[in-house]
Design an enzyme around this catalytic site. Structure first.
Site, PDB file in Angstrom:
ATOM      1  CE  LYS A 169     -52.562 -15.443 -42.263  1.00 16.03           C
ATOM      2  NZ  LYS A 169     -52.596 -15.580 -40.737  1.00 16.03           N
ATOM      3  CE  LYS A 277     -51.443 -19.594 -36.050  1.00 16.60           C
ATOM      4  NZ  LYS A 277     -52.060 -18.544 -35.129  1.00 16.60           N
TER       5      LYS A 277
END
Length: 371
Positions: A169, A277
């Site tokens: 990230k 997702k």
């Protein structure tokens, strides 16, 4: 005529506590509020189907203060219906529930709880290699944001654990520091040995994005997720056309419900990959629509958990396995919490496996009779 059955549904909130401060460009996560769904039926006596509705704070369409009251209205509708013992018909019936599009994670939780129930309450959601033949699913090792030392420690641990796909990230720390960490990996491992993914969570502004993508390309990056904020369709399309790093859409897909809107979005932006997702996109049927469109247009994809407990993670892993994916999936989040549910899910050598000798352990969340 197919036999029909009715159900009783229970939903209970559950707070998952992180083992560490999980940093992203949207802030630091210390806990995750989720909801566990239990379904029973007189037709399937003595067993319960389990699912999970896990809105993601600040991101999900159903991150709302009235989630539980809205969910109970929908659940009341579910309990008034009769269902065929056919998983595709069950998905269709759930899709047609009034207001279900407003609560995408609830839709996923209901879908998976029903599929678990009709498979005997054994936490089996799909017939797939992952569950039936214990086939391993390659996954990426996730590196959370934090101080340089913390991030270095995570990277070293993932490499030691045998991951050959690392996802870092980026976007909240000093960009030079993030590049130093990527360079550290590349100095030791080539792109053939270690695949590097980065996730900006929309952190780059429009003016700087292409310049940063050019810099990142020096490190043989496999892909970058969501370099700019969603909703900037023309700018994202421009980046996808000119970026030397393949771009994957993630947050961009949230809230796009109708199949024609999905087709239009992908035709306009033309990304290289989609990050899927199910909890954020509206569950199994909705995610399958994205996959069908992507595969018809040459767009790659992989599935990612959205910080669910092991109940939701298990469902996503089986869903992904049933589609026989070719890329490492984003399913390494089961070890994030102090109080996750014990399960057969196991990470070994950079892959997720289902080890049936390890039992499920679900606390007594539901009234007497649910198990």
């Amino acid at each position: 005529m197919k036999e029909m059955f009715k159900v009783k549904v229970n939903i209970q909130p559950y707070t998952l506590n992180f083992k560490f401060d999980a940093g992203t460009s949207r802030g630091v996560l210390r806990k995750k509020e989720t909801y566990i769904i239990g379904i029973q039926s007189d037709t399937f006596r003595g067993v319960s189907g389990l699912g999970e509705a896990g809105p993601l704070k600040g991101l999900s369409r159903d991150d709302r203060p009235d989630f539980m009251s809205k969910a109970k209205v929908i659940i009341e509708k579910v309990e008034g219906l009769s269902f065929a013992e056919d998983w595709q018909e069950i998905l269709l019936a759930i899709q047609e529930l009034p207001q279900i599009d407003e609560l995408p994670s609830l839709r996923f939780g209901l879908e998976t709880a029903f599929l678990d129930l009709i498979h005997g309450g054994k936490r089996k959601i799909f017939s797939c290699g992952f569950y039936d033949q214990r086939q391993a699913i390659p996954i990426n090792g996730l590196i959370w944001m934090g101080g340089k030392k913390f991030m270095q420690e995570q990277i070293e641990q993932k490499l030691e654990d045998g991951f050959d796909c690392i996802k870092m990230k980026i976007g909240a720390l000093d960009f030079d520091l993030e590049c130093q960490l990527l360079e550290m990996i590349r100095n030791r491992y080539s792109a053939k040995e270690i695949s590097l993914r980065v996730d900006a969570n929309g952190a780059f502004n429009l003016q700087e994005a292409l310049g940063k993508l050019n810099i990142l390309s020096q490190y043989d990056i496999h892909s970058i997720e969501q370099p700019i904020k969603p909703g900037n369709t023309a700018e994202m399309a421009y980046l996808c056309q000119h970026s030397p790093v393949p771009i994957a859409l993630d947050e961009e897909l949230i809230g796009v419900i109708h199949v024609n809107d999905k087709k239009t979005l992908l035709e306009q932006i033309k990304p290289t990959y989609l990050i899927l997702k199910p909890s954020l996109l509206g569950g199994i049927a909705a995610t399958r629509e994205w996959i069908d469109i992507a595969e018809n247009t040459g767009i790659g994809w992989w599935m990612t958990s959205a910080l669910e407990s092991n109940i939701g993670l298990n469902a996503i892993a089986q869903f992904a396995s049933s589609l026989m994916p070719t890329l490492p999936q984003g399913l390494g989040t089961g070890q994030l919490y102090h109080n996750n549910f014990s399960s057969p899910l196991t990470i070994t050598n950079g892959s997720l496996t289902y080890e049936p000798q390890k039992p499920w352990s679900i606390p007594y969340l539901f009234p007497s009779g649910f198990q």
